[in-house]
Scaffold this active site. Structure first.
Site, PDB file in Angstrom:
ATOM      1  N   CYS A  38     -13.725  38.720  28.829  1.00 53.49           N
ATOM      2  CA  CYS A  38     -14.104  40.307  28.673  1.00 53.49           C
ATOM      3  C   CYS A  38     -15.320  40.483  27.701  1.00 53.49           C
ATOM      4  O   CYS A  38     -15.882  41.459  27.549  1.00 53.49           O
ATOM      5  CB  CYS A  38     -12.869  40.592  27.445  1.00 53.49           C
ATOM      6  SG  CYS A  38     -13.192  39.670  25.936  1.00 53.49           S
ATOM      7  N   CYS A 107      -6.974  36.432  23.643  1.00 50.52           N
ATOM      8  CA  CYS A 107      -8.017  36.871  22.521  1.00 50.52           C
ATOM      9  C   CYS A 107      -7.855  35.986  21.225  1.00 50.52           C
ATOM     10  O   CYS A 107      -8.801  35.871  20.599  1.00 50.52           O
ATOM     11  CB  CYS A 107      -7.464  38.270  22.064  1.00 50.52           C
ATOM     12  SG  CYS A 107      -7.266  39.383  23.701  1.00 50.52           S
TER      13      CYS A 107
HETATM   14 FE1  FES Z   1     -11.681  40.340  24.577  1.00 54.04          FE
HETATM   15 FE2  FES Z   1      -9.235  40.488  23.250  1.00 54.04          FE
HETATM   16  S1  FES Z   1     -10.082  41.704  24.915  1.00 54.04           S
HETATM   17  S2  FES Z   1     -10.845  38.913  22.916  1.00 54.04           S
END
Ligand code: FES
Length: 138
Positions: A38, A107
């Site tokens: 992400c 995460c």
């Molecule tokens: Fe990137 Fe949670 S979506 S660390």
């Protein structure tokens, strides 16, 4: 009252009121990690004295789950010895937060990786090497 988000009260608490956010000016172990999935990032600062973590702070540019796990991680490791902290996994952080939704488990990995990275840096500076034996990922 109906829950708006699928997060535990503890996750919401640590997300909206993060503990230990910021920098330690005289930190003696720092690690930067990123989540390639992400693009979120975390920097962990540790102050270690006589083999004990006397302070821990973080800066996380990321989602709510990443901020909550960063916050809880620093609460868990403060006061631990380096050896004790090496066995702290992301699962332990998730359990302390009363769980995370399955899609957000990744995460929590940043917090574990930052901890291991910082402890390895500290051990390397001390002339020793952190063993992989204490490192476990869920
Ligand atoms: Fe990137 Fe949670 S979506 S660390």
């Amino acid at each position: 009252m109906t829950k708006v988000f699928p997060y535990s009260d503890k996750v919401m608490d640590h997300f909206t009121n993060p503990r230990n956010m910021g920098e330690i000016a005289d930190a003696n172990a720092i690690a930067d990690v990123g989540n390639p999935a992400c693009g979120d990032m975390m920097r962990l600062f540790l102050k270690i004295e006589n083999g004990k973590i006397v302070d821990a702070k973080f800066k996380t540019f990321g989602c709510g789950a990443a901020i909550a796990t960063s916050s809880m991680l620093t609460e868990i490791i403060k006061g631990m010895t380096v050896e004790e902290a090496l066995s702290v996994t992301n699962q332990r952080v998730i359990d302390a937060l009363d769980g995370l939704p399955a899609v957000k488990r990744h995460c929590s990995v940043m917090a574990e990786e930052a901890l291991i990275g910082a402890l390895k840096e500290y051990k390397a500076k001390q002339g020793g090497e952190a063993t992989e034996g204490g490192v476990k990922s869920a």
